[in-house]
Design a protein around this motif. Structure first.
Motif, PDB file in Angstrom:
ATOM      1  N   LEU A 341       0.825  -1.209   0.000  1.00 51.76           N
ATOM      2  CA  LEU A 341       0.000   0.000   0.000  1.00 51.76           C
ATOM      3  C   LEU A 341       0.859   1.259   0.000  1.00 51.76           C
ATOM      4  CD1 LEU A 341      -2.851  -0.931   2.508  1.00 51.76           C
ATOM      5  CD2 LEU A 341      -3.043  -0.638   0.037  1.00 51.76           C
ATOM      6  N   LEU A 342       1.925   1.235   0.774  1.00 53.30           N
ATOM      7  CA  LEU A 342       2.784   2.414   0.869  1.00 53.30           C
ATOM      8  C   LEU A 342       3.533   2.692  -0.432  1.00 53.30           C
ATOM      9  CD1 LEU A 342       4.271   1.902   4.458  1.00 53.30           C
ATOM     10  CD2 LEU A 342       2.451   3.469   3.769  1.00 53.30           C
ATOM     11  N   THR A 343       3.858   1.643  -1.175  1.00 48.97           N
ATOM     12  CA  THR A 343       4.646   1.833  -2.395  1.00 48.97           C
ATOM     13  C   THR A 343       3.783   1.948  -3.656  1.00 48.97           C
ATOM     14  OG1 THR A 343       4.907  -0.577  -2.621  1.00 48.97           O
ATOM     15  CG2 THR A 343       6.642   0.618  -1.436  1.00 48.97           C
ATOM     16  N   THR A 344       2.476   1.790  -3.528  1.00 47.18           N
ATOM     17  CA  THR A 344       1.600   1.863  -4.703  1.00 47.18           C
ATOM     18  C   THR A 344       1.773   3.161  -5.487  1.00 47.18           C
ATOM     19  OG1 THR A 344      -0.071   0.338  -3.851  1.00 47.18           O
ATOM     20  CG2 THR A 344      -0.819   1.970  -5.445  1.00 47.18           C
ATOM     21  N   PRO A 345       1.765   4.348  -4.844  1.00 44.98           N
ATOM     22  CA  PRO A 345       1.927   5.586  -5.627  1.00 44.98           C
ATOM     23  C   PRO A 345       3.263   5.663  -6.362  1.00 44.98           C
ATOM     24  CG  PRO A 345       1.094   6.069  -3.422  1.00 44.98           C
ATOM     25  CD  PRO A 345       1.538   4.642  -3.419  1.00 44.98           C
ATOM     26  N   VAL A 350       6.179   5.439 -11.640  1.00 43.63           N
ATOM     27  CA  VAL A 350       7.171   4.844 -12.542  1.00 43.63           C
ATOM     28  C   VAL A 350       6.477   4.310 -13.792  1.00 43.63           C
ATOM     29  CG1 VAL A 350       8.775   2.908 -12.814  1.00 43.63           C
ATOM     30  CG2 VAL A 350       8.846   4.314 -10.733  1.00 43.63           C
ATOM     31  N   SER A 351       5.350   3.633 -13.613  1.00 47.16           N
ATOM     32  CA  SER A 351       4.625   3.081 -14.752  1.00 47.16           C
ATOM     33  C   SER A 351       4.127   4.182 -15.687  1.00 47.16           C
ATOM     34  CB  SER A 351       3.446   2.235 -14.255  1.00 47.16           C
ATOM     35  OG  SER A 351       2.697   1.733 -15.331  1.00 47.16           O
ATOM     36  N   ARG A 352       3.603   5.261 -15.121  1.00 47.28           N
ATOM     37  CA  ARG A 352       3.097   6.362 -15.970  1.00 47.28           C
ATOM     38  C   ARG A 352       4.207   6.961 -16.814  1.00 47.28           C
ATOM     39  NH1 ARG A 352       0.297   7.779 -11.263  1.00 47.28           N
ATOM     40  NH2 ARG A 352       1.704   9.532 -10.863  1.00 47.28           N
ATOM     41  N   ARG A 353       5.395   7.110 -16.232  1.00 43.31           N
ATOM     42  CA  ARG A 353       6.501   7.689 -16.994  1.00 43.31           C
ATOM     43  C   ARG A 353       6.924   6.757 -18.140  1.00 43.31           C
ATOM     44  NH1 ARG A 353       8.651  12.360 -14.699  1.00 43.31           N
ATOM     45  NH2 ARG A 353       6.888  13.308 -13.599  1.00 43.31           N
ATOM     46  N   ILE A 354       6.940   5.464 -17.873  1.00 43.48           N
ATOM     47  CA  ILE A 354       7.310   4.500 -18.908  1.00 43.48           C
ATOM     48  C   ILE A 354       6.255   4.476 -20.014  1.00 43.48           C
ATOM     49  CG2 ILE A 354       7.555   2.030 -19.355  1.00 43.48           C
ATOM     50  CD1 ILE A 354       9.019   1.819 -16.672  1.00 43.48           C
ATOM     51  N   GLU A 355       4.984   4.535 -19.632  1.00 44.50           N
ATOM     52  CA  GLU A 355       3.918   4.543 -20.633  1.00 44.50           C
ATOM     53  C   GLU A 355       3.953   5.822 -21.467  1.00 44.50           C
ATOM     54  OE1 GLU A 355       2.010   2.145 -21.457  1.00 44.50           O
ATOM     55  OE2 GLU A 355       2.529   0.747 -19.847  1.00 44.50           O
ATOM     56  N   ALA A 356       4.275   6.949 -20.839  1.00 49.27           N
ATOM     57  CA  ALA A 356       4.377   8.204 -21.589  1.00 49.27           C
ATOM     58  C   ALA A 356       5.501   8.126 -22.619  1.00 49.27           C
ATOM     59  CB  ALA A 356       4.605   9.370 -20.625  1.00 49.27           C
ATOM     60  N   GLU A 393      -6.768  10.327  -7.166  1.00 43.31           N
ATOM     61  CA  GLU A 393      -6.875   8.943  -7.622  1.00 43.31           C
ATOM     62  C   GLU A 393      -5.831   8.648  -8.689  1.00 43.31           C
ATOM     63  OE1 GLU A 393     -10.748   6.368  -8.280  1.00 43.31           O
ATOM     64  OE2 GLU A 393     -10.370   7.647 -10.030  1.00 43.31           O
ATOM     65  N   HIS A 394      -5.620   9.604  -9.564  1.00 36.75           N
ATOM     66  CA  HIS A 394      -4.618   9.439 -10.624  1.00 36.75           C
ATOM     67  C   HIS A 394      -3.229   9.264 -10.018  1.00 36.75           C
ATOM     68  CE1 HIS A 394      -3.190   9.758 -14.734  1.00 36.75           C
ATOM     69  NE2 HIS A 394      -2.304  10.655 -14.357  1.00 36.75           N
ATOM     70  N   LEU A 395      -2.886  10.097  -9.056  1.00 42.16           N
ATOM     71  CA  LEU A 395      -1.564  10.003  -8.433  1.00 42.16           C
ATOM     72  C   LEU A 395      -1.417   8.730  -7.616  1.00 42.16           C
ATOM     73  CD1 LEU A 395      -1.056  13.699  -7.268  1.00 42.16           C
ATOM     74  CD2 LEU A 395      -0.006  12.560  -9.234  1.00 42.16           C
TER      75      LEU A 395
END
Length: 419
Positions: A341-345, A350-356, A393-395
């Motif tokens: 839970l603590l590391t989810t954000p 990291v995933s959003r940056r890779i997808e971008a 929610e996005h973050l």
């Protein structure tokens, strides 16, 4: 130096390695997506589509957050009280309380208890998917898929539990070192072997019919320096109306997989745009990056569990003498749940940056920002995305840029490239 001292030193080294890998491999300079462009894109989307997407996600939230809360409570209740240890003992009792029975059967019992208690929320989520037309499965088909996932989890879980507690018995003072190496190796194996073994359990794959689209996809992959062995179509329509595509496998096993729903819903140029995004992941070795980060994180987690697990008040709460006992497995699950839970954000960021970066690759490879933007509009409409979700929610959990962020990135690329 004592084993605990070596563990502290190892954890420090793993933490430094993880930070360096994140700093060097994650694309922190993301493509531009001006907020003004995002708002303009949002205004141009059909109001009915935006409202339906937001209503859909609003209907999903209660089930998702309830499942999260129940899962956390169950993990803490079993891990921070003697209840979990008693469950492990009960599972091993028919076999004379043998350590293998406690480790494997008790461990599986703990894991599946949380799944069973959150099962009503999974069923609730499915009713929402059916109501909004995203699920095409019957309840029977849904149940069969659920049983398949339980079977896969049981096989993998049993092997991991047996290996983990065997290592503990063979190396009681240094199990954390072997466990960390084993966890890292397991991440690598699951990343590259599991998709090939598990994908056919849930979907059927057939070669795409010869034609202009197939020729364009293979030619684009070759032009991008990411040759693929085959282009396959997955029968996703028997489960969902959502659209998607992906690239799986490595080297000679790499293949492009396109949902049959995507072929039905999208124009050929839009399919090409989606596949170009997926080729970006292969081109930039994103699977390797994720695997390396996951392996380092898993190894650090095992060492951390060893260090935290020696804290006497925590052991007293769980009613165990050592974190290495099979009866202490619920405590391990509780600690992993909280850490997750603590590391989810952070993982989401990291995933959003890779997808971008994969989006930017698709724009450069196709040179067609208009089609890319049209595809994002179609994806949002068919998949019922909230094009501009609440910021918190996005973050917290979004693994991809929002629809309006992706459309804004396409517009920024069009301006810069003059297209």
């Amino acid at each position: 130096m004592t084993p605990r001292g070596w563990a502290l030193l190892t954890l420090a080294g793993l933490a430094v390695a993880l930070l360096v890998a994140v700093a060097l491999l994650v694309p922190w300079s993301r493509p531009p997506a001006p907020r003004a462009d995002q708002l303009a894109a949002l205004r141009e989307l059909p109001a009915e589509q935006v409202a339906r997407g937001r209503a859909f996600h609003g209907a999903l939230r209660p089930a998702a957050w309830s499942a999260l809360a129940v899962g956390l409570v169950v993990a803490l209740l079993l891990g921070l009280t003697p209840l979990g240890g008693r469950l492990v003992e009960l599972a091993g009792r028919p076999f004379g309380g043998h350590w293998i029975a406690q480790a494997v059967l008790g461990g599986l019992a703990v894991m599946f208890l949380a799944d069973l208690l959150t099962l009503p929320f999974a069923a609730w989520r499915r009713t929402v998917l059916v109501r909004y037309g995203l699920s095409t499965q019957s309840w029977g088909g849904w149940a069969v898929d659920l049983l398949k996932s339980y079977a896969v989890s049981a096989v993998i879980g049993a092997l991991v539990l047996l290996g983990f507690y065997t290592v503990i018995r063979l190396a009681p003072r240094w199990w954390w070192a072997f466990g960390a190496a084993g966890a890292a190796a397991l991440v690598v194996v699951l990343s590259f072997v599991l998709p090939v073994l598990v994908e056919p359990v849930f979907n059927r794959f057939t070669p795409m019919e010869p034609g202009p689209l197939r020729s364009e996809l293979t030619a684009m992959a070759a032009r991008d320096g990411v040759p693929v062995r085959d282009v396959l179509v997955a029968d996703a329509s028997r489960r969902t109306s959502a659209v998607n595509a992906y690239v799986s496998g490595l080297g000679p096993t790499r293949r492009v997989v396109v949902y049959d729903t995507l072929l039905r819903e999208a124009e050929p140029a839009e399919v090409t745009s989606v596949v170009a995004h997926e080729l970006g992941h292969a081109k930039d070795r994103d699977v390797w990056t994720g695997t390396l980060l996951g392996a380092l994180g898993a190894a650090a987690a095992v060492v951390s569990l060893y260090l935290i697990g020696s804290w006497t008040p925590l052991l007293r709460l769980a009613g165990v003498d050592s974190i290495a006992q099979p009866r202490a497995f619920p405590l391990l699950i509780a600690l992993v749940t909280v850490a997750g839970l603590l590391t989810t954000p952070v993982q989401a960021l990291v995933s959003r940056r890779i997808e971008a970066r994969a989006d930017a690759h698709a724009l450069a490879l196709t040179g067609d920002p208009a089609t890319f933007e049209a595809m994002q509009r179609r994806l949002a409409g068919v998949n019922l995305a909230d094009p501009d979700p609440p910021r918190w929610e996005h973050l917290w959990s979004a693994t991809h840029p929002s629809t309006v962020e992706r459309m804004a990135a396409a517009r920024a690329y069009a301006r810069e490239s003059g297209r």
